[in-house]
Design an enzyme around this catalytic site. Sequence first.
Site, PDB file in Angstrom:
ATOM      1  N   THR A  28      31.604  38.508  26.603  1.00  0.00           N
ATOM      2  CA  THR A  28      32.542  38.055  27.298  1.00  0.00           C
ATOM      3  C   THR A  28      32.453  36.277  28.037  1.00  0.00           C
ATOM      4  O   THR A  28      30.809  36.122  27.991  1.00  0.00           O
ATOM      5  CB  THR A  28      32.624  38.382  28.172  1.00  0.00           C
ATOM      6  OG1 THR A  28      33.373  38.044  29.347  1.00  0.00           O
ATOM      7  CG2 THR A  28      31.058  39.380  29.662  1.00  0.00           C
ATOM      8  N   GLY A  31      39.434  39.516  25.145  1.00  0.00           N
ATOM      9  CA  GLY A  31      39.518  38.505  24.333  1.00  0.00           C
ATOM     10  C   GLY A  31      38.579  37.958  23.089  1.00  0.00           C
ATOM     11  O   GLY A  31      37.184  38.426  23.482  1.00  0.00           O
ATOM     12  N   ARG A  62      40.105   9.226  42.595  1.00  0.00           N
ATOM     13  CA  ARG A  62      40.946  10.318  42.864  1.00  0.00           C
ATOM     14  C   ARG A  62      40.209  11.885  42.972  1.00  0.00           C
ATOM     15  O   ARG A  62      38.591  10.986  42.703  1.00  0.00           O
ATOM     16  CB  ARG A  62      42.099  10.732  41.652  1.00  0.00           C
ATOM     17  CG  ARG A  62      43.182  10.042  41.708  1.00  0.00           C
ATOM     18  CD  ARG A  62      43.779  10.137  39.925  1.00  0.00           C
ATOM     19  NE  ARG A  62      45.207   9.527  39.907  1.00  0.00           N
ATOM     20  CZ  ARG A  62      45.249   9.126  38.820  1.00  0.00           C
ATOM     21  NH1 ARG A  62      45.409   9.725  38.028  1.00  0.00           N
ATOM     22  NH2 ARG A  62      46.614   8.070  38.681  1.00  0.00           N
ATOM     23  N   GLY A 103      36.218  33.143  33.979  1.00  0.00           N
ATOM     24  CA  GLY A 103      35.547  33.842  34.536  1.00  0.00           C
ATOM     25  C   GLY A 103      36.140  35.148  35.105  1.00  0.00           C
ATOM     26  O   GLY A 103      34.978  35.888  35.797  1.00  0.00           O
ATOM     27  N   ASP A 114      32.759  35.341  30.454  1.00  0.00           N
ATOM     28  CA  ASP A 114      32.502  34.944  32.146  1.00  0.00           C
ATOM     29  C   ASP A 114      31.102  35.582  32.176  1.00  0.00           C
ATOM     30  O   ASP A 114      31.216  35.885  33.811  1.00  0.00           O
ATOM     31  CB  ASP A 114      34.156  36.635  32.496  1.00  0.00           C
ATOM     32  CG  ASP A 114      34.988  36.138  32.064  1.00  0.00           C
ATOM     33  OD1 ASP A 114      35.340  35.236  31.774  1.00  0.00           O
ATOM     34  OD2 ASP A 114      35.555  37.704  32.019  1.00  0.00           O
ATOM     35  N   GLN A 158      38.022  26.875  26.326  1.00  0.00           N
ATOM     36  CA  GLN A 158      36.853  27.188  26.705  1.00  0.00           C
ATOM     37  C   GLN A 158      36.301  28.120  26.005  1.00  0.00           C
ATOM     38  O   GLN A 158      34.933  28.768  25.650  1.00  0.00           O
ATOM     39  CB  GLN A 158      36.445  28.029  28.078  1.00  0.00           C
ATOM     40  CG  GLN A 158      36.802  26.366  29.806  1.00  0.00           C
ATOM     41  CD  GLN A 158      37.124  27.266  30.533  1.00  0.00           C
ATOM     42  OE1 GLN A 158      36.132  27.628  31.975  1.00  0.00           O
ATOM     43  NE2 GLN A 158      38.530  27.733  30.460  1.00  0.00           N
ATOM     44  N   GLU A 216      38.312  30.210  38.329  1.00  0.00           N
ATOM     45  CA  GLU A 216      40.035  31.219  38.145  1.00  0.00           C
ATOM     46  C   GLU A 216      39.958  32.545  39.226  1.00  0.00           C
ATOM     47  O   GLU A 216      40.987  32.132  40.476  1.00  0.00           O
ATOM     48  CB  GLU A 216      40.375  31.202  36.627  1.00  0.00           C
ATOM     49  CG  GLU A 216      39.374  32.841  36.180  1.00  0.00           C
ATOM     50  CD  GLU A 216      40.303  32.911  34.923  1.00  0.00           C
ATOM     51  OE1 GLU A 216      40.705  32.181  34.272  1.00  0.00           O
ATOM     52  OE2 GLU A 216      39.263  34.327  34.658  1.00  0.00           O
TER      53      GLU A 216
HETATM   54  O1  F6P Z   1      37.523  37.968  30.009  1.00  0.00           O
HETATM   55  C1  F6P Z   1      37.544  36.788  29.393  1.00  0.00           C
HETATM   56  C2  F6P Z   1      38.893  35.731  30.103  1.00  0.00           C
HETATM   57  O2  F6P Z   1      38.722  34.262  29.058  1.00  0.00           O
HETATM   58  C3  F6P Z   1      38.925  36.057  31.128  1.00  0.00           C
HETATM   59  O3  F6P Z   1      38.513  34.601  31.500  1.00  0.00           O
HETATM   60  C4  F6P Z   1      40.316  35.639  31.630  1.00  0.00           C
HETATM   61  O4  F6P Z   1      40.625  35.394  33.037  1.00  0.00           O
HETATM   62  C5  F6P Z   1      40.890  35.798  30.355  1.00  0.00           C
HETATM   63  O5  F6P Z   1      39.946  36.649  29.575  1.00  0.00           O
HETATM   64  C6  F6P Z   1      42.179  35.390  29.372  1.00  0.00           C
HETATM   65  O6  F6P Z   1      42.668  36.604  28.858  1.00  0.00           O
HETATM   66  P1  F6P Z   1      43.745  35.779  27.509  1.00  0.00           P
HETATM   67  O7  F6P Z   1      43.159  35.562  26.446  1.00  0.00           O
HETATM   68  O8  F6P Z   1      44.641  37.314  27.269  1.00  0.00           O
HETATM   69  O9  F6P Z   1      45.302  35.192  28.444  1.00  0.00           O
END
Ligand code: F6P
Length: 341
Positions: free
Chosen positions: A125, A10, A162, A170, A127, A273, A221
Amino acid sequence: MKIGILTSGGDCPGLNAVIRGAVLKGIKVHDQEFVGFRDGWRGVVEGDVIELPRHAVRGISKQGGTILGTSRTNPFEGNGGAEAIAANLERLGIDAIIAIGGEGTLAAAKRLTDLGLKIVGVPKTVDNDLDATDYTFGFDTAVQIATEAIDRLRTTGESHSRCMIAEVMGRHVGWIALHAGMASGAHAILMPEQRTSIEQITEWVSMANSRGRAPLVVVAEGFVPSHLEQAHSERGLDTFGRPRLGGIAEQLAPEIEARTGIETRATILGHIQRGGVPSSFDRVLATRLGMAAVDSVVDGLWGTMVALEGTEIVHVGFEAALGNLKRVPQHRYDEAAILFG
Ligand code: F6P
C-alpha cells in the site's frame, strides 16, 4: 508445485517487482510453476488465469502498475466463497496462492486461510498503514512523487504570493503527508492522527506569510479538522464498505482565504501518486518480499505475510498486520510540528 499470484486492491508501484522476484526465485530455487490471477480476487473467483513463465516477468521490476491487473473485488461476494474458490484451484491444479494486497485484501486472505485455503500474503500500500511491517513498498515512490509535485506548487505559489494546499493520499493515516510535507518544508502538515483547528491552521499560514513566504500546507485526504466529525467523503463507499476519501483541500482553501485574506489554491494530487515507475528502494523491497513469499509457500506458512523489520524480511501472521492501523505516532508529529508556521 503450482502457485497462483494475485494483485488486489489499489495498485501500487512495485507490484511487478514482487511478481518477478517470486517467479524467478520460485523457478530457479524451488522448481515451482506460476500462474497469475487476472484482476485480483475476481480472477480467483472466476478461475481467470494467465501463465507466468520466466519470460513473462522479464524486465518488469521497473514497470508501474501490475501486469496481472487489479480490482477491489470481494472474494466472498457473488459466486465467491471458500468452497467455490477451492474447487477452482483444484480444477486449475493450483496448490497455493500468493496474495499481494493491502488491508482489505489481507483481511479476505485471512478469512479464506481460516477456512482451509493455502494462502500467503505480501503487504502492499502506498499509505504505509499496515502494522507489523516497517514500510510497505509503494510508499517511498508515492512520497517522492508527492514531494516533487509539492516543490512545483511552491514555486508557482511564490510567484503569486499565494497559499498553496497540496492534498495527498493515505486513507486514515498521515504517513505520505508527514514525509512529503517534511521533505518539501511545508508550513503546516495536517493528518488524520491530529485534530487541528482551523484557527491553528490559519495562524501557521499567517506566520509564514508575515515572513514573506508563500504558505504551503500539506493535507492528508483523511484529515479531520477539529470542527468536523469525520473525514471528508463525497464519493460513497468502496466494495469493502470503506468511505472513498478526497477533497478536504478544497474545503480548506476558501476557509483559509476568507480568514487570512491570502489568495489560496488547492491541488489534489490523487492517483498520480500511485502511477509510474517505482523508486529503487521500492524495487528492492518488493523484489525481496516476492522472493521471501515463495519461501513461505515452501515452508507451508499459510496465514502469514512477509514483512520488513529493520533491514530484514520476516514472516508474521495476518492478524498482526490487521489488528491496528499503523498511525503516525505523536513524537513523529511533534518533531515535524517544530517547523510549522
Ligand atoms: O489505499 C490506497 C489508496 O490510494 C488510498 O490512499 C486512497 O484513498 C484509495 O486507495 C483510492 O482508491 P481508488 O483507487 O479506488 O480510488
